[in-house]
Scaffold this motif. Structure first.
Motif, short mmCIF file in Angstrom:
data_model
loop_
_atom_site.label_atom_id
_atom_site.label_comp_id
_atom_site.label_asym_id
_atom_site.label_seq_id
_atom_site.Cartn_x
_atom_site.Cartn_y
_atom_site.Cartn_z
N SER A 68 -11.29 19.75 31.64
CA SER A 68 -12.12 20.93 31.51
C SER A 68 -12.72 20.95 30.11
CB SER A 68 -11.29 22.20 31.72
OG SER A 68 -12.09 23.33 31.50
N ALA A 69 -13.93 21.47 30.04
CA ALA A 69 -14.56 21.60 28.72
C ALA A 69 -14.32 23.00 28.19
CB ALA A 69 -16.04 21.33 28.83
N GLY A 70 -13.65 23.83 28.98
CA GLY A 70 -13.42 25.21 28.59
C GLY A 70 -13.97 26.11 29.67
N PHE A 71 -13.55 27.35 29.67
CA PHE A 71 -13.94 28.27 30.72
C PHE A 71 -15.46 28.44 30.78
CE2 PHE A 71 -14.55 32.43 32.68
CZ PHE A 71 -13.82 32.22 33.85
N ALA A 73 18.23 23.89 23.86
CA ALA A 73 16.91 24.32 23.42
C ALA A 73 16.55 23.55 22.16
CB ALA A 73 16.92 25.82 23.13
N GLY A 74 15.27 23.46 21.90
CA GLY A 74 14.82 22.82 20.67
C GLY A 74 13.92 23.80 19.94
N LEU A 75 13.87 23.68 18.64
CA LEU A 75 13.06 24.62 17.86
C LEU A 75 11.83 23.88 17.34
CD1 LEU A 75 15.94 26.26 15.82
CD2 LEU A 75 14.97 27.00 18.01
N ARG A 76 10.68 24.39 17.70
CA ARG A 76 9.45 23.78 17.18
C ARG A 76 8.33 24.82 17.24
NH1 ARG A 76 7.75 25.11 21.63
NH2 ARG A 76 7.86 23.97 23.59
N ASN A 77 7.45 24.72 16.26
CA ASN A 77 6.24 25.52 16.30
C ASN A 77 5.19 24.70 17.03
OD1 ASN A 77 6.70 28.01 14.93
ND2 ASN A 77 6.89 26.87 13.02
N LEU A 78 4.45 25.35 17.88
CA LEU A 78 3.50 24.61 18.71
C LEU A 78 2.17 25.35 18.78
CD1 LEU A 78 2.94 22.51 21.04
CD2 LEU A 78 3.86 24.24 22.59
N ARG A 79 1.08 24.58 18.63
CA ARG A 79 -0.25 25.15 18.82
C ARG A 79 -1.14 24.14 19.52
NH1 ARG A 79 -4.07 27.31 14.81
NH2 ARG A 79 -3.65 25.46 13.54
N LEU A 80 -1.97 24.61 20.41
CA LEU A 80 -3.06 23.78 20.92
C LEU A 80 -4.27 24.21 20.11
CD1 LEU A 80 -4.43 21.84 22.91
CD2 LEU A 80 -4.68 23.74 24.49
N VAL A 81 -4.73 23.32 19.24
CA VAL A 81 -5.77 23.72 18.28
C VAL A 81 -7.15 23.42 18.86
CG1 VAL A 81 -6.63 23.45 15.94
CG2 VAL A 81 -4.17 23.24 16.40
N GLN A 82 -7.92 24.49 19.03
CA GLN A 82 -9.29 24.33 19.52
C GLN A 82 -10.23 25.02 18.52
OE1 GLN A 82 -9.92 24.49 23.95
NE2 GLN A 82 -8.04 25.68 23.80
N ASP A 83 -10.38 24.40 17.37
CA ASP A 83 -11.23 24.98 16.33
C ASP A 83 -12.66 24.50 16.52
OD1 ASP A 83 -9.15 26.28 15.13
OD2 ASP A 83 -8.76 24.71 13.63
N PRO A 84 -13.63 25.41 16.31
CA PRO A 84 -15.03 24.98 16.41
C PRO A 84 -15.34 23.92 15.35
CG PRO A 84 -14.85 27.38 16.25
CD PRO A 84 -13.48 26.83 16.00
N ASP A 85 -16.13 22.93 15.71
CA ASP A 85 -16.56 21.92 14.74
C ASP A 85 -17.46 22.59 13.71
OD1 ASP A 85 -15.28 19.83 15.99
OD2 ASP A 85 -16.94 19.50 17.38
N PRO A 86 -17.49 22.05 12.47
CA PRO A 86 -18.31 22.66 11.42
C PRO A 86 -19.78 22.83 11.85
CG PRO A 86 -16.93 20.92 10.51
CD PRO A 86 -16.70 20.91 11.98
N ASP A 87 -20.31 21.87 12.61
CA ASP A 87 -21.73 21.99 13.01
C ASP A 87 -21.89 22.79 14.30
OD1 ASP A 87 -20.79 20.34 14.98
OD2 ASP A 87 -22.12 18.65 14.52
N GLY A 88 -20.80 23.36 14.79
CA GLY A 88 -20.87 24.22 15.97
C GLY A 88 -21.10 23.48 17.27
N SER A 89 -21.04 22.14 17.26
CA SER A 89 -21.40 21.41 18.48
C SER A 89 -20.27 21.36 19.50
CB SER A 89 -21.82 19.98 18.13
OG SER A 89 -20.74 19.32 17.51
N GLY A 90 -19.06 21.48 19.07
CA GLY A 90 -17.94 21.41 20.01
C GLY A 90 -16.68 21.98 19.40
N LYS A 91 -15.56 21.68 20.04
CA LYS A 91 -14.27 22.21 19.57
C LYS A 91 -13.22 21.13 19.62
CE LYS A 91 -14.27 26.35 22.04
NZ LYS A 91 -13.45 27.17 22.88
N SER A 92 -12.31 21.17 18.64
CA SER A 92 -11.20 20.22 18.66
C SER A 92 -10.30 20.50 19.86
CB SER A 92 -10.39 20.35 17.38
OG SER A 92 -9.74 21.61 17.35
N PHE A 93 -9.43 19.56 20.17
CA PHE A 93 -8.42 19.77 21.22
C PHE A 93 -7.23 18.90 20.84
CE2 PHE A 93 -6.20 19.35 25.19
CZ PHE A 93 -6.53 20.45 25.97
N TYR A 94 -6.30 19.50 20.13
CA TYR A 94 -5.11 18.72 19.80
C TYR A 94 -3.87 19.60 19.67
CZ TYR A 94 -5.79 20.07 14.85
OH TYR A 94 -5.95 20.77 13.69
N PHE A 95 -2.72 18.95 19.80
CA PHE A 95 -1.45 19.64 19.68
C PHE A 95 -0.98 19.55 18.24
CE2 PHE A 95 -1.94 18.49 24.05
CZ PHE A 95 -1.57 19.65 24.71
#
Ligand code: BMA
Length: 859
Positions: free
Chosen positions: A518-521, A323-345
């Protein structure tokens, strides 16, 4: 009956496999030896290999010709229409028979199979992706036992299901016509690797067989299974782990449970077991844990975690995992201007730019993929500075070894579930089969730190386009409203309920993404979305120019690609000289994209001289592909942090073919893989042109600021240095910016190259060449390349020099295994370039086999 008796007798003389007894007294009896097979109910029994497939066994017994050679695939379409059977003798000794429990375990059967033990039906299977375990003690006897597996034709079974559905389901890549089935596409109904039915880079060879190991497991008191390390909390100082497992107990009992991490005992605790299945969860703390990191960010630390059950000295159950130990997130934060969302690990709190490719199975015949071939492809990914592979949904959930290697090399895995480019049935049996398949695979794979995403499917959301009547691939319009409702309901149930439910229940630390792209649900992916992941096929399918890779921006580019042929020495292995024309019947049969050859020519004509010579055409085609993907990678990387991932289509091949791959079926790196290695370096220089200027960008994925010197030159092809400039630069951590611009007019011409290099102290971190016109307009002269060869203990070293600029120097050493450390490179006049090649044979022989090809020769 006589035949059977004879088989039982001969079986006794065959090599038998020794049962292994572990420290707990559990017996593991591998059953991969002494198998025979034949067409069901008829024909002669022939020796078979397990794990294996009907096709590979027929080949080994000289009943068919090499399926990959010339047009042979066409002659083999009968194999999937009939039933096959396999048999072996299981020797049960007293030791085994005395055990309280005996299970027969199939790690994978492809696909519709009936298992008979001493001619009693004990198991029926219908899903290639599942693991099967059946208690068989009641059917076993002391001595020889006949184990027989009958494989039903996947086509006959699929046709029954298609008929039951009452209407066809879309399956864009299923080559049913090649299989003699007209438009009856059965692949959506059969839980079997979709690519076996054909793809736009693959043949149609629908296998059957025992494709993963088979064994007997026998034990007395307890058996541990599903050991899983659930990371509750992880920081620099401490890891709080929950070690979960199931214990099957024959009777109620109290036992000591001990947990070891890298051989150090971390916990001892008494547990009470009830008869039957027990779920145990024990807390373990690791002080100052060493984390698992993706390639280029740190070491990918792997811990060995072992659970031991027993009483005093006596051990009754044992299990161990990595096993390996790591913290993991798929970050989908809204952009400051509300136009879209990030998508990164984000791994261990650090945003990761994903650099890599899409991966398909390494062979149509999966059991031909040796550990060496697995190692070679994952090592090639790591050597090319990749940190992610996407296991695409038209193949298989890979073998454990694949993920072990990804863990070791720090290659993050985007794991699709096995659904691609089709709609699927929604009946209860199908949905339940998929649910079980998902549980089997998520449980099997969840301890691998490399897996960072579970994704529902490949391209189905975008193909169906539920949320927009006028979009999609024209699928939904073929159905009446009731059928449409039914098909969408099946999709919705599978990808929005069943699969995310399984991931949440069994691997909650890893995110689920329902479809790629996908752009999201509830939104549709397209070239204009500002969220989610994107597949951009405007270049290639849409005939967009390569420069459009900059125009079509994505938050995470999970697919794009451009085709090429394998190099000439690879093509020779599946053709005859009379086939040496990309339009010949044989070459066309190894080109499964209907528009493939046309597209290659359409893109080649404006950029390159189009060689008449076959070998040169293959070479130029590889340069074209490498240019396209290099440009794409550079566009995506310079667009960080808006864009945080670039995965091109595709790293590998499953047979010898023209395709989008960067490494051909025989493992040879195409120009693309060498170019990708450069373009994926942690720090890169990117030169491009905007309006009237040439620009120098620097992209860094490093975690700290770098200070360096940018050294720039303009060099004429005869070696004359026309201009030079240098600039001290400070490159912030994880950044992309333009550092230099210069007007092109009066600067760049048809016979000059701009050479830019980056030096940190004495260390030369990257260099790049920028040409001001398309390759076909370059005024190249004969570079008169010379080379010398020397040898070290493990390698030949080839040092090349050239009198004038040499463009895209391609070295081959036919007949020698291995590849050059660099290839398809440019040599500046007066410069030396040294490359290495793994040593085998004599220096003289090697030298005689070296062939040099360069662009000027094609003009
Ligand atoms: C993508 C993949 C594959 C296909 C490739 C090339 O869409 O998902 O289905 O092979 O394009 O067309």
């Amino acid at each position: 009956m006589r035949k059977l008796a004879l088989f039982l007798m001969t079986g006794m003389f065959l090599i038998s496999c020794k049962p292994k007894t572990d420290t707990t007294g559990m017996i593991h009896l591998s059953l991969v030896h002494n198998w025979e097979f034949r067409q069901a109910d008829t024909g002669t029994w022939m020796p078979a290999r397990v794990p294996g497939t009907v096709h590979t066994d027929l080949l080994a017994n000289h009943r068919i010709e090499d399926p990959f050679y010339r047009l042979n695939e066409r002659q083999l379409q009968w194999i999937d229409k009939i039933d096959w059977e396999y048999r072996t003798i299981v020797k049960a000794d007293r030791n085994l028979m005395q055990k309280e429990h005996i299970d027969l375990v199939f790690a994978g059967l492809d696909t519709y199979a009936e298992v008979y033990l001493n001619e009693e039906l004990i198991l029926q299977m219908d899903n290639m992706f599942r693991t099967w375990r059946v208690q068989c003690k009641d059917h076993l006897k002391l001595g020889d036992n006949l184990l027989r597996v009958r494989f039903l034709s996947p086509i006959a079974e699929g046709l029954k299901k298609l008929q039951a559905q009452g209407y066809p389901l879309p399956a864009s890549n299923d080559q049913s016509e090649t299989g003699g089935l007209g438009d009856q596409r059965v692949s959506p109904f059969v839980r079997k690797a979709p690519y076996h039915f054909g793809w736009d880079w693959g043949p149609r060879l629908v296998t059957s067989g025992i494709w993963r190991p088979v064994s007997l497991e026998a034990w007395d008191d307890t058996r541990i299974r599903d050991l899983y390390i659930n990371t509750k909390n992880l920081d620099r100082n401490q890891a709080d782990l929950e070690v979960q497992f199931q214990v099957l107990a024959s009777q109620g009992i109290r036992l000591d449970a001990r947990i070891y991490v890298d051989s150090v005992q971390m916990l001892e605790e008494q547990i009470s077991l009830l008869p039957g299945e027990n779920t145990i969860a024990l807390p373990v703390k690791i002080q100052h844990p060493v984390l698992w990191w993706p390639n280029g960010m740190g070491d990918p630390k792997i811990y060995r975690i072992r659970v031991v059950l027993g009483k005093g000295e006596e051990i009754t159950g044992e299990a161990e995992i990595s096993a390996g130990l790591r913290n993991l997130r798929l970050v989908q934060d809204p952009d400051p201007d509300g136009s879209g969302k990030s998508f990164y690990f984000e791994v261990n709190g650090i945003p990761v730019f994903a650099r890599g490719a899409n991966y398909i199975p390494n062979d149509v015949f999966l059991t031909n993929v040796t550990p060496d071939r697995y190692e070679s492809i994952i090592r090639s990914a790591a050597e090319a500075n990749m940190n992610m592979l996407r296991i695409w949904g038209g193949g298989i959930y890979e073998n454990d070894l694949f993920y072990d290697l990804c863990d070791q090399y720090g290659i993050m895995v985007w794991q699709d579930f096995m659904f691609a480019c089709s709609m699927y049935p929604g009946d209860d049996a199908f949905l339940e089969s998929v649910r079980r398949e998902a549980i089997d695979n998520v449980k099997r794979l969840r301890n691998h730190p490399s897996i960072v995403l579970w994704c529902g499917n490949n391209e189905i959301e975008t193909a169906w386009a539920e949320w927009d009547e006028n979009r999609g691939w024209g699928w939904k319009q073929q159905y009446n409203s009731e059928q449409r409702r039914e098909i969408w309901k099946a999709y919705d149930t599978l990808f929005h309920r069943i699969l995310p439910g399984v991931v949440a229940a069994y691997d909650p630390a890893v995110p689920y993404w329902h479809s790629s792209p996908s752009a999201g649900f509830g939104q549709l992916a397209g070239y204009d979305t500002k969220s989610g992941d994107m597949h951009y096929w405007g270049v290639w399918h849409g005939l967009h120019p390569f420069s459009d890779f900059r125009k079509y921006r994505a938050r995470f580019m999970s697919e794009y690609g451009f085709q090429s042929f394998p190099e000439f020495s690879s093509v020779k292995r599946y053709t005859l000289p009379e086939d040496y024309d990309i339009e010949s019947e044989v070459m066309m049969s190894h080109q499964r994209s209907g528009i493939g050859n046309l597209r290659i020519r359409q893109y080649m004509e404006p950029d390159y001289p189009v060689p008449d010579d076959f070998e040169q055409f293959l070479y130029v085609g590889q340069l074209l592909q490498a240019d396209a993907i290099k440009m794409a990678i550079e566009c995506h990387r310079t667009d960080m942090p808006y864009c945080m991932g670039t995965l091109y289509w595709q790293i590998n091949d499953c047979w010898p073919v023209a395709s989008w791959s960067g490494i051909d079926y025989y493992g040879r790196w195409k120009a693309l893989h060498y170019f990708a290695k450069e373009a994926f370096k942690p720090v890169i220089l990117v030169m491009d042109e905007k309006e009237d200027n040439v620009r120098v960008h620097i992209v860094s994925d490093l975690p700290e600021t770098q200070t360096a010197m940018l050294v720039m030159k303009l060099i004429r092809f005869d070696g004359q240095e026309l201009w030079t400039d240098s600039l001290p630069v400070e490159i912030p951590a994880r950044s992309s910016a333009v550092y230099f611009e210069k007007e092109i007019a009066g600067f760049g011409t048809t016979n000059t190259v701009m050479v830019v290099s980056l030096r940190a102290g004495d260390v030369h971190t990257d260099s790049g060449f920028h040409y001001f016109v398309r390759p076909k307009y370059l005024k190249l002269t004969n570079p008169d390349i010379s080379f010398e060869v020397s040898e070290t203990e493990s390698a030949f070293e080839v040092t090349l020099a050239s009198k004038a600029l040499a463009r895209n120097v391609f070295l081959t050493a036919e007949g020698f295994g291995g590849q050059f450390s660099d290839n398809f490179f440019d040599i500046l006049p007066g410069d030396h370039v040294k490359v290495t090649f793994p040593r085998s044979g004599t220096l003289e022989e090697f030298k005689d086999h070296i062939k040099v090809l360069h662009l000027q020769q094609t003009m």
